[in-house]
Design a protein around this motif. Structure first.
Motif, PDB file in Angstrom:
ATOM      1  N   ILE A  76      30.771  21.525  61.181  1.00 23.46           N
ATOM      2  CA  ILE A  76      30.651  22.575  62.198  1.00 23.46           C
ATOM      3  C   ILE A  76      30.847  23.957  61.572  1.00 23.46           C
ATOM      4  N   GLY A  77      31.702  24.033  60.556  1.00 25.28           N
ATOM      5  CA  GLY A  77      31.933  25.288  59.851  1.00 25.28           C
ATOM      6  C   GLY A  77      30.915  25.571  58.763  1.00 25.28           C
ATOM      7  N   LYS A  78      29.935  24.693  58.610  1.00 20.02           N
ATOM      8  CA  LYS A  78      28.839  24.857  57.633  1.00 20.02           C
ATOM      9  C   LYS A  78      29.345  24.905  56.192  1.00 20.02           C
ATOM     10  N   ASP A  79      30.414  24.143  55.934  1.00 21.11           N
ATOM     11  CA  ASP A  79      30.977  24.058  54.580  1.00 21.11           C
ATOM     12  C   ASP A  79      30.487  22.758  53.946  1.00 21.11           C
ATOM     13  N   ALA A  80      29.381  22.835  53.234  1.00 25.24           N
ATOM     14  CA  ALA A  80      28.744  21.635  52.694  1.00 25.24           C
ATOM     15  C   ALA A  80      29.626  20.907  51.684  1.00 25.24           C
ATOM     16  N   GLN A  81      30.290  21.653  50.805  1.00 26.91           N
ATOM     17  CA  GLN A  81      31.107  21.018  49.776  1.00 26.91           C
ATOM     18  C   GLN A  81      32.290  20.271  50.387  1.00 26.91           C
ATOM     19  N   ALA A  82      32.940  20.889  51.367  1.00 26.67           N
ATOM     20  CA  ALA A  82      34.066  20.222  52.026  1.00 26.67           C
ATOM     21  C   ALA A  82      33.585  18.994  52.799  1.00 26.67           C
ATOM     22  N   ALA A  83      32.426  19.092  53.444  1.00 25.00           N
ATOM     23  CA  ALA A  83      31.878  17.951  54.188  1.00 25.00           C
ATOM     24  C   ALA A  83      31.625  16.784  53.252  1.00 25.00           C
ATOM     25  N   ARG A  84      31.049  17.076  52.083  1.00 21.85           N
ATOM     26  CA  ARG A  84      30.793  16.021  51.086  1.00 21.85           C
ATOM     27  C   ARG A  84      32.095  15.352  50.650  1.00 21.85           C
ATOM     28  N   GLN A  85      33.085  16.170  50.320  1.00 20.70           N
ATOM     29  CA  GLN A  85      34.345  15.623  49.812  1.00 20.70           C
ATOM     30  C   GLN A  85      35.091  14.820  50.876  1.00 20.70           C
ATOM     31  N   HIS A  86      35.136  15.328  52.096  1.00 19.62           N
ATOM     32  CA  HIS A  86      35.842  14.607  53.157  1.00 19.62           C
ATOM     33  C   HIS A  86      35.145  13.282  53.482  1.00 19.62           C
ATOM     34  N   MET A  87      33.819  13.262  53.440  1.00 13.20           N
ATOM     35  CA  MET A  87      33.111  12.016  53.710  1.00 13.20           C
ATOM     36  C   MET A  87      33.351  10.997  52.599  1.00 13.20           C
ATOM     37  N   ARG A  88      33.302  11.439  51.366  1.00 14.72           N
ATOM     38  CA  ARG A  88      33.564  10.519  50.245  1.00 14.72           C
ATOM     39  C   ARG A  88      34.975   9.949  50.353  1.00 14.72           C
ATOM     40  N   SER A  89      35.931  10.793  50.700  1.00 14.65           N
ATOM     41  CA  SER A  89      37.310  10.344  50.859  1.00 14.65           C
ATOM     42  C   SER A  89      37.439   9.355  52.015  1.00 14.65           C
ATOM     43  N   HIS A  90      36.713   9.619  53.089  1.00 13.84           N
ATOM     44  CA  HIS A  90      36.725   8.751  54.271  1.00 13.84           C
ATOM     45  C   HIS A  90      36.259   7.337  53.917  1.00 13.84           C
ATOM     46  N   VAL A  91      35.157   7.235  53.192  1.00 10.55           N
ATOM     47  CA  VAL A  91      34.628   5.923  52.809  1.00 10.55           C
ATOM     48  C   VAL A  91      35.567   5.242  51.809  1.00 10.55           C
ATOM     49  N   ALA A  92      36.135   6.014  50.902  1.00 12.57           N
ATOM     50  CA  ALA A  92      37.072   5.452  49.932  1.00 12.57           C
ATOM     51  C   ALA A  92      38.304   4.878  50.628  1.00 12.57           C
ATOM     52  N   THR A  93      38.812   5.587  51.625  1.00  5.45           N
ATOM     53  CA  THR A  93      39.974   5.094  52.371  1.00  5.45           C
ATOM     54  C   THR A  93      39.633   3.799  53.106  1.00  5.45           C
ATOM     55  N   ALA A  94      38.420   3.728  53.656  1.00  7.07           N
ATOM     56  CA  ALA A  94      37.998   2.501  54.330  1.00  7.07           C
ATOM     57  C   ALA A  94      38.038   1.320  53.366  1.00  7.07           C
ATOM     58  N   PHE A  95      37.621   1.548  52.121  1.00  4.59           N
ATOM     59  CA  PHE A  95      37.670   0.473  51.125  1.00  4.59           C
ATOM     60  C   PHE A  95      39.106   0.076  50.815  1.00  4.59           C
ATOM     61  N   LEU A  96      39.994   1.056  50.655  1.00  6.51           N
ATOM     62  CA  LEU A  96      41.380   0.750  50.319  1.00  6.51           C
ATOM     63  C   LEU A  96      42.064  -0.056  51.425  1.00  6.51           C
ATOM     64  N   VAL A  97      41.775   0.286  52.686  1.00  2.00           N
ATOM     65  CA  VAL A  97      42.317  -0.483  53.811  1.00  2.00           C
ATOM     66  C   VAL A  97      41.782  -1.908  53.769  1.00  2.00           C
ATOM     67  N   LEU A  98      40.481  -2.031  53.500  1.00  4.90           N
ATOM     68  CA  LEU A  98      39.872  -3.355  53.403  1.00  4.90           C
ATOM     69  C   LEU A  98      40.490  -4.171  52.273  1.00  4.90           C
ATOM     70  N   ALA A  99      40.706  -3.534  51.125  1.00  4.46           N
ATOM     71  CA  ALA A  99      41.284  -4.233  49.982  1.00  4.46           C
ATOM     72  C   ALA A  99      42.662  -4.793  50.318  1.00  4.46           C
ATOM     73  N   GLU A 100      43.450  -4.003  51.035  1.00  4.61           N
ATOM     74  CA  GLU A 100      44.783  -4.477  51.438  1.00  4.61           C
ATOM     75  C   GLU A 100      44.670  -5.659  52.399  1.00  4.61           C
ATOM     76  N   THR A 101      43.713  -5.593  53.325  1.00  3.76           N
ATOM     77  CA  THR A 101      43.521  -6.663  54.298  1.00  3.76           C
ATOM     78  C   THR A 101      43.116  -7.954  53.596  1.00  3.76           C
ATOM     79  N   LEU A 102      42.160  -7.844  52.664  1.00  6.93           N
ATOM     80  CA  LEU A 102      41.689  -9.031  51.955  1.00  6.93           C
ATOM     81  C   LEU A 102      42.780  -9.606  51.059  1.00  6.93           C
ATOM     82  N   SER A 103      43.566  -8.739  50.461  1.00  7.88           N
ATOM     83  CA  SER A 103      44.664  -9.203  49.607  1.00  7.88           C
ATOM     84  C   SER A 103      45.695  -9.968  50.429  1.00  7.88           C
ATOM     85  N   ALA A 104      46.016  -9.457  51.612  1.00  5.22           N
ATOM     86  CA  ALA A 104      46.979 -10.135  52.488  1.00  5.22           C
ATOM     87  C   ALA A 104      46.431 -11.484  52.950  1.00  5.22           C
TER      88      ALA A 104
END
Length: 235
Positions: free
Chosen positions: A200-228
């Protein structure tokens, strides 16, 4: 929520087809949840007839659900050509989520530059709706809508097509996180807020970084679930 290519038809035959597709969606979602939770272990058979009896349906929607699991690389053909739960290595899943994060990050960056004002307000509305949603199934549907809105706003059909296969193979896992981890909806919403604010703020670099972090966090949560789940299966 798990519909990937539901077609619209007219007439009684078409209505039956839509019902069948929705039933396949439900079966796919149930089996996916059982695979992620570890209740269905790698190598376990996924036979059409027993599953049809279990869900109280014909074999047609079961067959469709199993093909979707195969497309998502969650199931594979066994020695007798029957489906079994596929073994997923953590290295494979990590590479898969890494690729999805890179492409979704590029899409988010483009959306920050190309979305119309109306689309930005629609994204904000989806974010607000997600804030008050407490049902995992409902949030999973909003999650799909949120990412789809960004994909549309990026206006790049080549990147969107590249993401399609990755979404088929990752969104099921990401949706399952909302049921397996009680805190994931809250953290996902916080991440969505950061992505939306950047777009919404038209900050392309921040949008890219936050999205990459979002997907990475989803993987880390999944990894913990599968490990358990793996630990629970050990004798």
């Amino acid at each position: 929520m798990y519909t990937y290519a539901m077609k619209r038809y007219t007439g009684s035959t078409g209505e039956s087809q839509i019902v069948s597709d929705r039933t396949a969606d439900q079966i796919f979602g149930s089996l996916l949840q059982e695979i992620v939770s570890g209740r269905l272990a790698p190598g376990e058979p996924l036979s059409e007839q027993p599953l049809a009896a279990r869900f109280g349906v014909s074999r047609t929607p079961v067959r469709e659900a199993l093909h979707r699991l195969e497309q998502a690389r969650l199931a594979e053909r066994g020695t007798r050509r029957a489906f079994v739960v596929r073994q997923q290595s953590m290295d494979e899943l990590e590479r898969l989520f890494e690729a999805a994060g890179e492409i979704e990050g590029a899409i988010a960056a483009l959306a920050a530059l190309r979305m119309s004002e109306i689309e930005r307000r629609q994204l904000a509305a989806l974010l607000q709706e997600g804030e008050v949603t407490t049902d995992p199934e409902g949030y999973a549907a909003l999650n799909l809508a949120f990412h789809a809105a960004i994909r549309t706003g990026a206006r790049n059909d080549i990147l969107a097509a590249s993401l399609q296969d990755l979404n088929l193979r990752t969104f099921g896992w990401r949706d399952a996180n909302f049921r397996a981890d009680a805190d994931r909806m809250a953290t996902s919403h916080i991440e969505h807020a950061a992505i939306a604010e950047a777009i919404i703020g038209k900050d392309a670099q921040a949008a890219r970084q936050h999205m990459r972090s979002h997907v990475a966090t989803a993987f880390l949560v999944l990894a913990e679930t599968l490990s358990a789940a793996s630990s629970d299966r050990r004798p």
